[in-house]
Design a protein around this motif. Structure first.
Motif, PDB file in Angstrom:
ATOM      1  N   GLU A  80      29.377 105.742  29.069  1.00 37.45           N
ATOM      2  CA  GLU A  80      29.633 104.440  29.701  1.00 37.45           C
ATOM      3  C   GLU A  80      29.446 104.512  31.215  1.00 37.45           C
ATOM      4  OE1 GLU A  80      29.926 101.547  28.270  1.00 37.45           O
ATOM      5  OE2 GLU A  80      29.945 102.395  26.259  1.00 37.45           O
ATOM      6  N   ILE A  81      29.847 105.613  31.821  1.00 42.17           N
ATOM      7  CA  ILE A  81      29.646 105.786  33.265  1.00 42.17           C
ATOM      8  C   ILE A  81      28.154 105.868  33.572  1.00 42.17           C
ATOM      9  CG2 ILE A  81      29.977 107.371  35.210  1.00 42.17           C
ATOM     10  CD1 ILE A  81      32.769 108.007  33.942  1.00 42.17           C
ATOM     11  N   LEU A  82      27.412 106.611  32.763  1.00 40.98           N
ATOM     12  CA  LEU A  82      25.965 106.708  32.972  1.00 40.98           C
ATOM     13  C   LEU A  82      25.283 105.357  32.768  1.00 40.98           C
ATOM     14  CD1 LEU A  82      25.237 110.145  31.299  1.00 40.98           C
ATOM     15  CD2 LEU A  82      24.969 109.576  33.722  1.00 40.98           C
ATOM     16  N   ARG A  83      25.745 104.594  31.803  1.00 41.30           N
ATOM     17  CA  ARG A  83      25.167 103.262  31.579  1.00 41.30           C
ATOM     18  C   ARG A  83      25.461 102.339  32.755  1.00 41.30           C
ATOM     19  NH1 ARG A  83      26.468 102.792  25.129  1.00 41.30           N
ATOM     20  NH2 ARG A  83      24.560 103.841  24.446  1.00 41.30           N
ATOM     21  N   GLU A  84      26.656 102.437  33.308  1.00 41.71           N
ATOM     22  CA  GLU A  84      27.003 101.630  34.474  1.00 41.71           C
ATOM     23  C   GLU A  84      26.124 102.032  35.662  1.00 41.71           C
ATOM     24  OE1 GLU A  84      28.935  98.652  36.564  1.00 41.71           O
ATOM     25  OE2 GLU A  84      29.089  99.074  34.418  1.00 41.71           O
ATOM     26  N   CYS A  85      25.948 103.314  35.859  1.00 42.22           N
ATOM     27  CA  CYS A  85      25.083 103.819  36.925  1.00 42.22           C
ATOM     28  C   CYS A  85      23.648 103.332  36.713  1.00 42.22           C
ATOM     29  CB  CYS A  85      25.124 105.349  36.920  1.00 42.22           C
ATOM     30  SG  CYS A  85      23.955 106.143  38.044  1.00 42.22           S
ATOM     31  N   ASN A  86      23.206 103.339  35.478  1.00 37.82           N
ATOM     32  CA  ASN A  86      21.835 102.972  35.117  1.00 37.82           C
ATOM     33  C   ASN A  86      21.537 101.492  35.351  1.00 37.82           C
ATOM     34  OD1 ASN A  86      19.264 103.779  33.824  1.00 37.82           O
ATOM     35  ND2 ASN A  86      19.918 102.330  32.255  1.00 37.82           N
ATOM     36  N   LYS A  87      22.569 100.656  35.467  1.00 36.29           N
ATOM     37  CA  LYS A  87      22.366  99.219  35.694  1.00 36.29           C
ATOM     38  C   LYS A  87      21.697  98.946  37.036  1.00 36.29           C
ATOM     39  CE  LYS A  87      26.218  97.482  32.916  1.00 36.29           C
ATOM     40  NZ  LYS A  87      27.526  96.810  32.983  1.00 36.29           N
ATOM     41  N   ASP A  88      21.918  99.816  38.000  1.00 44.94           N
ATOM     42  CA  ASP A  88      21.309  99.662  39.320  1.00 44.94           C
ATOM     43  C   ASP A  88      19.854 100.135  39.224  1.00 44.94           C
ATOM     44  OD1 ASP A  88      20.283 100.515  41.891  1.00 44.94           O
ATOM     45  OD2 ASP A  88      22.302 100.330  42.682  1.00 44.94           O
ATOM     46  N   PRO A  89      18.885  99.266  39.524  1.00 42.13           N
ATOM     47  CA  PRO A  89      17.468  99.634  39.373  1.00 42.13           C
ATOM     48  C   PRO A  89      17.058 100.869  40.162  1.00 42.13           C
ATOM     49  CG  PRO A  89      17.684  97.288  39.883  1.00 42.13           C
ATOM     50  CD  PRO A  89      19.047  97.887  39.996  1.00 42.13           C
ATOM     51  N   ILE A  90      17.619 101.046  41.347  1.00 38.36           N
ATOM     52  CA  ILE A  90      17.268 102.214  42.159  1.00 38.36           C
ATOM     53  C   ILE A  90      17.775 103.490  41.495  1.00 38.36           C
ATOM     54  CG2 ILE A  90      17.698 103.374  44.370  1.00 38.36           C
ATOM     55  CD1 ILE A  90      17.712 100.535  45.623  1.00 38.36           C
ATOM     56  N   ARG A  91      19.029 103.443  41.022  1.00 40.87           N
ATOM     57  CA  ARG A  91      19.590 104.633  40.357  1.00 40.87           C
ATOM     58  C   ARG A  91      18.908 104.877  39.013  1.00 40.87           C
ATOM     59  NH1 ARG A  91      24.089 102.615  43.115  1.00 40.87           N
ATOM     60  NH2 ARG A  91      24.646 104.014  44.805  1.00 40.87           N
ATOM     61  N   HIS A  92      18.513 103.806  38.336  1.00 40.66           N
ATOM     62  CA  HIS A  92      17.770 103.953  37.077  1.00 40.66           C
ATOM     63  C   HIS A  92      16.483 104.740  37.341  1.00 40.66           C
ATOM     64  CE1 HIS A  92      15.706 103.038  33.328  1.00 40.66           C
ATOM     65  NE2 HIS A  92      14.668 102.674  34.073  1.00 40.66           N
ATOM     66  N   ASP A  93      15.747 104.345  38.380  1.00 41.16           N
ATOM     67  CA  ASP A  93      14.508 105.060  38.716  1.00 41.16           C
ATOM     68  C   ASP A  93      14.778 106.518  39.038  1.00 41.16           C
ATOM     69  OD1 ASP A  93      12.980 102.780  38.337  1.00 41.16           O
ATOM     70  OD2 ASP A  93      12.899 102.269  40.477  1.00 41.16           O
ATOM     71  N   ARG A  94      15.855 106.765  39.773  1.00 39.80           N
ATOM     72  CA  ARG A  94      16.207 108.148  40.121  1.00 39.80           C
ATOM     73  C   ARG A  94      16.562 108.953  38.871  1.00 39.80           C
ATOM     74  NH1 ARG A  94      20.076 106.838  45.334  1.00 39.80           N
ATOM     75  NH2 ARG A  94      18.402 106.163  46.731  1.00 39.80           N
ATOM     76  N   MET A  95      17.287 108.321  37.934  1.00 36.73           N
ATOM     77  CA  MET A  95      17.634 109.018  36.693  1.00 36.73           C
ATOM     78  C   MET A  95      16.382 109.317  35.875  1.00 36.73           C
ATOM     79  SD  MET A  95      21.232 107.165  35.633  1.00 36.73           S
ATOM     80  CE  MET A  95      21.307 107.819  34.014  1.00 36.73           C
TER      81      MET A  95
END
Length: 177
Positions: A80-95
């Protein structure tokens, strides 16, 4: 002369507005911190690297935006924490750029494909986490190699945990009365 006066007035007003925005941000940050303290009832779970989570079970995550997510286990809490982080497009790209770079002893821990994983857990389409890890290693790896790497501020996330053994003792005592 009037043009210079107008120019300086404009620069001055711009600086005043910038200052106002900065002050509003500082006040918002302080209020966010206050709300978080109220939600956490001044209780913070901070862990040093040597501490263990064995025996504790998570029950809820409290995100800074006020949302609360019920979880059943540590793997689900991390997901759930990773999914919340992934919601941000910039952090999604970084992941996505970290895929297949974050690896455990024998297999990738973050990948664009579930292939080669024992227990792939989907964070997003084309983004998987290896779920077959012991709790402490999973938390440490996700924190150090993923969340820190993508710049996600997890310090403001509240975590409600309980000790099932203590709960069993309390139930047993209440049954004896």
């Amino acid at each position: 002369m009037e043009k210079n006066s107008t120019f300086f007035d404009s620069v001055c007003l711009t600086r005043v507005e910038q200052s106002r925005e900065q002050m509003h941000q500082k006040i918002d940050d302080l209020y966010d911190e206050l709300v978080q303290k109220i939600l956490m009832e001044e209780k913070r779970l901070t862990m040093d690297d040597g501490e263990q989570l064995k025996g504790l079970k998570p029950s809820r995550l409290l995100f800074p935006d006020g949302s609360v997510v019920t979880v059943q286990n540590w793997r689900q809490a991390i997901l759930e924490i990773l999914r919340e982080c992934n919601k941000d497009p910039i952090r999604h790209d970084r992941m996505m750029r970290l895929c297949d770079l974050v690896a455990g002893r024998l297999r990738p821990l973050l990948s664009g494909s579930p292939k080669g994983m024992n227990v792939p857990v989907m964070i997003d389409e084309g983004l998987y986490l290896e779920g077959k890890l012991d709790t402490e290693y999973l938390i440490k790896t996700v924190r150090d190699q993923i969340l820190n790497s993508v710049g996600y501020d997890y310090d403001k996330i509240g975590l409600v945990v309980y000790n099932p053994k203590q709960e069993m003792v309390q139930k047993s005592q209440s049954m004896q009365m």
